[in-house]
Design a protein around this motif. Sequence first.
Motif, PDB file in Angstrom:
ATOM      1  N   SER A 233       0.845  -1.204   0.000  1.00  0.00           N
ATOM      2  CA  SER A 233       0.000   0.000   0.000  1.00  0.00           C
ATOM      3  C   SER A 233       0.871   1.241   0.000  1.00  0.00           C
ATOM      4  O   SER A 233       0.569   2.229  -0.678  1.00  0.00           O
ATOM      5  CB  SER A 233      -0.896   0.037   1.251  1.00  0.00           C
ATOM      6  OG  SER A 233      -1.635  -1.143   1.341  1.00  0.00           O
ATOM      7  N   ASN A 236       2.320   1.771  -3.464  1.00  0.00           N
ATOM      8  CA  ASN A 236       1.306   2.312  -4.372  1.00  0.00           C
ATOM      9  C   ASN A 236       1.021   3.778  -4.094  1.00  0.00           C
ATOM     10  O   ASN A 236       0.868   4.578  -5.016  1.00  0.00           O
ATOM     11  CB  ASN A 236       0.005   1.504  -4.241  1.00  0.00           C
ATOM     12  CG  ASN A 236       0.169   0.109  -4.831  1.00  0.00           C
ATOM     13  OD1 ASN A 236       1.155  -0.165  -5.518  1.00  0.00           O
ATOM     14  ND2 ASN A 236      -0.777  -0.773  -4.545  1.00  0.00           N
ATOM     15  N   ASP A 242      -1.560   1.892  -8.832  1.00  0.00           N
ATOM     16  CA  ASP A 242      -1.780   0.554  -8.252  1.00  0.00           C
ATOM     17  C   ASP A 242      -0.780  -0.430  -8.826  1.00  0.00           C
ATOM     18  O   ASP A 242      -1.124  -1.296  -9.628  1.00  0.00           O
ATOM     19  CB  ASP A 242      -3.205   0.072  -8.552  1.00  0.00           C
ATOM     20  CG  ASP A 242      -4.173   0.637  -7.533  1.00  0.00           C
ATOM     21  OD1 ASP A 242      -3.719   1.022  -6.423  1.00  0.00           O
ATOM     22  OD2 ASP A 242      -5.378   0.724  -7.838  1.00  0.00           O
TER      23      ASP A 242
END
Length: 449
Positions: A233, A236, A242
Motif C-alpha cells: 500500500s 502504491n 496501483d
Amino acid sequence: MLYDTIVGIATIQGISAINVIRVSGSDAFAIVNKIFKGKDLATMESHTVHYGHIVDNENIIDEVLVSVFWEPKTFTGENVVEISTHGGVMIPSKIVELLITNGCRMAENGEFSKRAFLNGRIDLSQAESIMDIISAQTEQQLRLANRGLHGDIKKMIGELQTSILDMISKIEVNIDYPEYDDTLVMTNNILRPEIKKLIAKLSVILHNSSTGKIIRDGIKTVILGKPNVGKSSLLNSLLKEDKAIVTEVSGTTRDLVEGEWNLGGVILNLVDTAGIRNTDDVVEKIGIEKAKTALEGADLVLLVLDQSQSLTAEDIDLLELTKKKIRIIVGNKIDLGKHVNIKFEKMIDISAKNSIGLDQLEAEVKRLFIDESLLKENQMLLANSRHIGKISEAKAALEDALKACENQFPVDIIEIDIRKSWEVLGEITGETGSEALIHTLFSRFCLGK
Ligand SMILES: Nc1nc2c(ncn2[C@@H]2O[C@H](COP(=O)(O)OP(=O)(O)OP(=O)(O)O)[C@@H](O)[C@H]2O)c(=O)[nH]1
Ligand SMILES: [Mg+2]
C-alpha cells in the motif's frame, strides 16, 4: 592520419519518423558516394546538408538527407557523414549492409566516442557525461551531465593537478640544489601546508559528491516489514499508482515489485518486498530470500510497522536485522490508532491507505540524503562512482605524503606519493591510465554512440 571507416545506427530502430546512420573515417565520403545518388559528397563543403537517394545499383532504397563534416572539426575528429533516412527496421539495416559491402566496418559499442577521445576532441569525463545525458531522467541529472560535457570536471581536475605539479616542481628544485643544509626541512615546511590544503579541497569534493551520486544514481530503497503491515500500500501511494497487489491476506506479495519515486529531482528506486516471517510455503520462502538480498544492497530501508497492534517478535527481529542500515521506521495504519511506541528512534506516522503522513516521510528522506543547498547552488558535483573513487585514491596518496613529511622522510620519497595523486586524478580525464581502462569504459556505451 588514416582511420578505417566505421558505420553505426545512431537512433533506435523501429517505427519512427527518421533514423540516422553515422559513418566516420578517412573514406567516409568515398564510400557513401558509391551508394548515394545526388551531389558528389567529396567536393561539398563541411557542415552542409544534401538531398538525394540511397541506391543499390539502380534500385532506390530511400530518399535521404546527407550531412557532410570534414575532419578535424567533427565529433570524432575524422571525416563524418550522417545519413538521415526514413524510420523503420528495413531501411537502416539495408543501408548499413550496403555501406559494409562498400568498405565500412560495423562500429563497436561506443566506438565513435572512443575515437573522439583518442583524437583529443573530448576527455574521458566528457565522454562519460554524454552517456549520462542520454540516460538522464530528471532535470538535476541532466544539469550535472551537461556540466560534465561542457568540461567542468576536466577543469576541476586540471586545477587540482596544477597545484600538485606546483608542489612537484618545488621538490625538484630542492633536489637539484641540495647544497643548502636545511633543504629537507625547508621543503617539508613548504609542502606540509600545501598538501593539507589539497587534502581539504578533496574532502569537500568527496563530501559534496554524495549528493551528486544520489542525483545521478538515485537511492536504492527497500520497503521491508512483516506480512500485512501495508508495504505494498505504501509503494502504491508513493507512486500514485496501483503497482503492487494489496489484499488483507498475509503473504500477498511474493516477488519484488519495483517503482521510481521522483522526489524533487532525486529518484528513489523503490522495491516492495514479501512480508518477512517463518513460513513453509515454498514460493513465499523464495520471496523472503529475495527480500533479504534486496536489503543487503539497499541505501535506505523503509521499515514498516503496523500501528493498529502492538509490536510482535517478527517486528523486533526486523528492527534488529536492519539496525545497521540507514533506515526510516514507518508506523503505518495510524488511522486505526497508535499502539506502537518506539523510544530509541524516530518513527514517522502514516496511513498508506489514506495517503496521510507522506509529506513527513518525504521530508525525512530529504533530511537523511539530500543537501538542499547543494541542489540549489549552481556548483559542480562529482556524481560518477569511478570519478569519486579516483578522488578518494588521490586523497589517500596525499595523506601518505603528509605522513611522510611529518616523519621527515627524504623529499624524493614524498614526491612518489604526490606524483601518484597526480596520476590517479589523470585517470578521471584519461590523461593517464591504461588502454584496458579506456576499452572497458567505452564498451559500456551504446551502439552508434
Ligand atoms: N486501515 C488501514 N489499512 C491499511 C493501511 N495500509 C494498508 N492497509 C490494509 O492492510 C492490508 C495489507 O496491505 P498490503 O499493502 O497488502 O500489506 P503488505 O505489507 O504488502 O502485505 P504482504 O504483501 O502480505 O506482506 C490491506 O487490507 C490494506 O488495505 C492503512 O493505512 N490503514
Ligand atoms: Mg505486499
